[in-house]
Design an enzyme around this catalytic site. Structure first.
Site, mmCIF file in Angstrom:
data_model
loop_
_atom_site.group_PDB
_atom_site.id
_atom_site.type_symbol
_atom_site.label_atom_id
_atom_site.label_comp_id
_atom_site.label_asym_id
_atom_site.label_seq_id
_atom_site.Cartn_x
_atom_site.Cartn_y
_atom_site.Cartn_z
ATOM 1 N N HIS A 13 0.901 -1.265 0.059
ATOM 2 C CA HIS A 13 -0.004 0.118 -0.167
ATOM 3 C C HIS A 13 0.895 1.212 0.199
ATOM 4 O O HIS A 13 1.354 1.828 1.136
ATOM 5 C CB HIS A 13 -0.802 -0.038 1.056
ATOM 6 C CG HIS A 13 -1.841 1.109 1.236
ATOM 7 N ND1 HIS A 13 -3.272 1.077 1.699
ATOM 8 C CD2 HIS A 13 -1.774 2.455 0.979
ATOM 9 C CE1 HIS A 13 -4.084 2.055 1.534
ATOM 10 N NE2 HIS A 13 -2.893 2.986 1.093
ATOM 11 N N HIS A 15 1.564 5.398 -1.657
ATOM 12 C CA HIS A 15 1.124 6.565 -2.629
ATOM 13 C C HIS A 15 2.250 7.098 -3.017
ATOM 14 O O HIS A 15 3.023 7.799 -2.204
ATOM 15 C CB HIS A 15 0.424 7.310 -1.598
ATOM 16 C CG HIS A 15 -0.826 6.850 -1.111
ATOM 17 N ND1 HIS A 15 -2.089 7.069 -2.126
ATOM 18 C CD2 HIS A 15 -1.156 6.346 0.225
ATOM 19 C CE1 HIS A 15 -3.155 6.562 -1.087
ATOM 20 N NE2 HIS A 15 -2.686 5.945 0.097
ATOM 21 N N LYS A 97 -9.194 -0.364 -5.883
ATOM 22 C CA LYS A 97 -8.911 0.274 -4.572
ATOM 23 C C LYS A 97 -10.555 1.005 -4.222
ATOM 24 O O LYS A 97 -10.928 2.081 -5.258
ATOM 25 C CB LYS A 97 -8.126 1.374 -4.577
ATOM 26 C CG LYS A 97 -8.091 2.069 -3.137
ATOM 27 C CD LYS A 97 -7.744 0.970 -2.030
ATOM 28 C CE LYS A 97 -7.733 1.736 -0.534
ATOM 29 N NZ LYS A 97 -6.621 2.828 -0.485
ATOM 30 N N HIS A 134 -10.683 0.802 1.815
ATOM 31 C CA HIS A 134 -10.468 1.794 2.660
ATOM 32 C C HIS A 134 -11.704 1.588 3.543
ATOM 33 O O HIS A 134 -12.963 2.096 3.190
ATOM 34 C CB HIS A 134 -10.197 3.301 2.325
ATOM 35 C CG HIS A 134 -10.156 4.285 3.376
ATOM 36 N ND1 HIS A 134 -9.150 5.152 3.326
ATOM 37 C CD2 HIS A 134 -10.932 4.416 4.533
ATOM 38 C CE1 HIS A 134 -9.047 5.892 4.349
ATOM 39 N NE2 HIS A 134 -10.141 5.470 5.026
ATOM 40 N N HIS A 172 -4.954 -0.774 6.036
ATOM 41 C CA HIS A 172 -4.484 -0.124 7.007
ATOM 42 C C HIS A 172 -5.358 -0.140 8.341
ATOM 43 O O HIS A 172 -6.124 0.738 8.808
ATOM 44 C CB HIS A 172 -4.406 1.452 6.724
ATOM 45 C CG HIS A 172 -5.345 2.116 5.809
ATOM 46 N ND1 HIS A 172 -6.744 1.987 6.234
ATOM 47 C CD2 HIS A 172 -5.201 2.713 4.644
ATOM 48 C CE1 HIS A 172 -7.091 2.697 5.242
ATOM 49 N NE2 HIS A 172 -6.399 3.092 4.361
ATOM 50 N N ASP A 242 0.747 2.367 3.551
ATOM 51 C CA ASP A 242 -0.086 3.666 3.280
ATOM 52 C C ASP A 242 0.701 4.799 3.645
ATOM 53 O O ASP A 242 0.514 5.937 3.875
ATOM 54 C CB ASP A 242 -1.109 3.720 4.307
ATOM 55 C CG ASP A 242 -2.131 4.660 4.004
ATOM 56 O OD1 ASP A 242 -2.247 5.275 2.875
ATOM 57 O OD2 ASP A 242 -2.959 5.274 4.874
#
Length: 352
Positions: A13, A15, A97, A134, A172, A242
């Site tokens: 995960h 970004h 996602k 999420h 997460h 994350d």
């Protein structure tokens, strides 16, 4: 134990942003001990087509060809069963996602009604693609950021019951309730745990914007449950950092008075986890959590995204001494990003 040698880690995960921030962040994946990065699609505009995902993949690969980047699509009305089949056929797009509408960074186009996507989930089940969730409910009179994850868990259970062959990752996890919910589901449901949630409780992010993320860290009892799950040897739980970089200006003193949600951990991903596991006396469980369980769940070797040789040829060595001190910031000027635990000492990492 003063040092540990491990295969390259995998982060399920991340970004990596776009533009100049992408150029700053992508080199830190390998710096943090990982050779595989599972990339989130919440750019502006979001990644909702196969073509966008492949173009993004090319940009990332050009910046660091030594990392395997697995791509995702952003669950939205543009995602249809035909798009899922086309995505699966590329061999580069591994999942979709789901973001709850408006609850985190670039989630304005997120999901309101999961039932509307049942045909998409059926196609994902057919194509063996992963649904990444999420897991938070929208705020209401009875739901706040402190119980948004727990109130979402019945939705997770319902999706798993309707699509038992769909591989689902609850991203997460932040609560003991989420850990228990994932344990109670079948083998096709797993969860990522971040590096920073092994350290944080509500007290830290309440007065430090660099510790603020979504979902927020909760109580000491929740942190204890996450540490126990991560070090348990249960294959349902594996690393997904994350890591979410934002410029310092978006975290501190922002013009609109809001703090961007995200904690930047990428350059020290494995080091944070090693230091946390060391405190627990569970370093023997580190390899499974950061290297093995995620790869097994995602079938990275079976699907040809890596080979066994790829994973082991560039091993990493973690060393308690002299260790490594987290730098004050990464990048320059307005684009500088403050890493989690800046100034503190961790285990060090080097590549063999």
């Amino acid at each position: 134990m003063a040092s540990i040698t491990l295969p390259a880690a995998a982060d399920f995960h991340v970004h990596l942003r776009d533009g100049s921030m992408m150029e700053t962040v992508v080199p830190t994946v390998r710096q943090g001990g990982a050779s595989l990065a599972y990339v989130m699609p919440n750019l502006v505009p979001a990644i909702t087509t196969v073509e966008q995902a492949l173009e993004y993949h090319s940009k990332l690969q050009a910046l660091d060809p030594s990392v395997a980047f697995l791509m995702t699509l952003y669950l939205s009305p543009e995602i249809t069963p035909d798009v899922i089949r086309a995505a699966a056929a590329t061999g580069k797009i591994a999942g979709v996602k789901s973001y709850p509408k408006g609850l985190t960074t670039n989630s304005e186009g997120g999901v309101v009604d999961y039932a509307a996507f049942y045909p998409v989930f059926a196609a994902m089940e057919e194509c063996d693609m992963v649904l990444n969730i999420h897991g938070e409910s929208p705020s209401s009179e009875t739901t706040t950021i402190l119980n948004a994850e727990e109130t979402f868990l019945p939705t997770l259970k319902a999706l798993h019951e309707r699509f038992p062959n769909l591989r689902i990752v609850l991203e997460h996890c932040t609560t003991a309730a989420a850990v228990e919910a994932v344990k109670a589901c079948g083998a096709n449901v797993a969860a990522t745990i971040t590096a920073h949630h092994l350290y944080l409780t509500i007290d830290q992010w309440a007065d430090n914007p660099h510790c603020f993320c979504k979902p927020v860290a909760k109580l000491p009892s929740d942190r204890a449950a996450l540490l126990e799950a991560a070090t348990s040897g249960n294959p349902k739980f594996f690393l997904g950092t994350d890591s979410a970089p934002h410029p310092r200006s978006a975290k501190v003193g922002t013009a609109n008075g809001k703090t961007a949600a995200g904690v930047f951990t990428q350059p020290y991903a494995v080091q944070y986890v090693a230091s946390a596991f060391d405190r627990m006396g569970k370093l023997d469980k580190l390899r499974a959590f950061v290297c093995d369980f995620g790869r097994d769940f995602y079938k990275t070797v079976e699907k040809g995204w890596e080979t066994a040789e790829d994973i082991t040829k560039d091993a990493i060595v973690l060393e308690k001494e002299p260790g490594q001190v987290v730098v004050a910031e990464i990048g320059q000027g307005e684009g500088a990003v403050v890493p989690f635990m800046a100034g503190e000492k961790l285990w060090g990492v080097r590549w063999l």
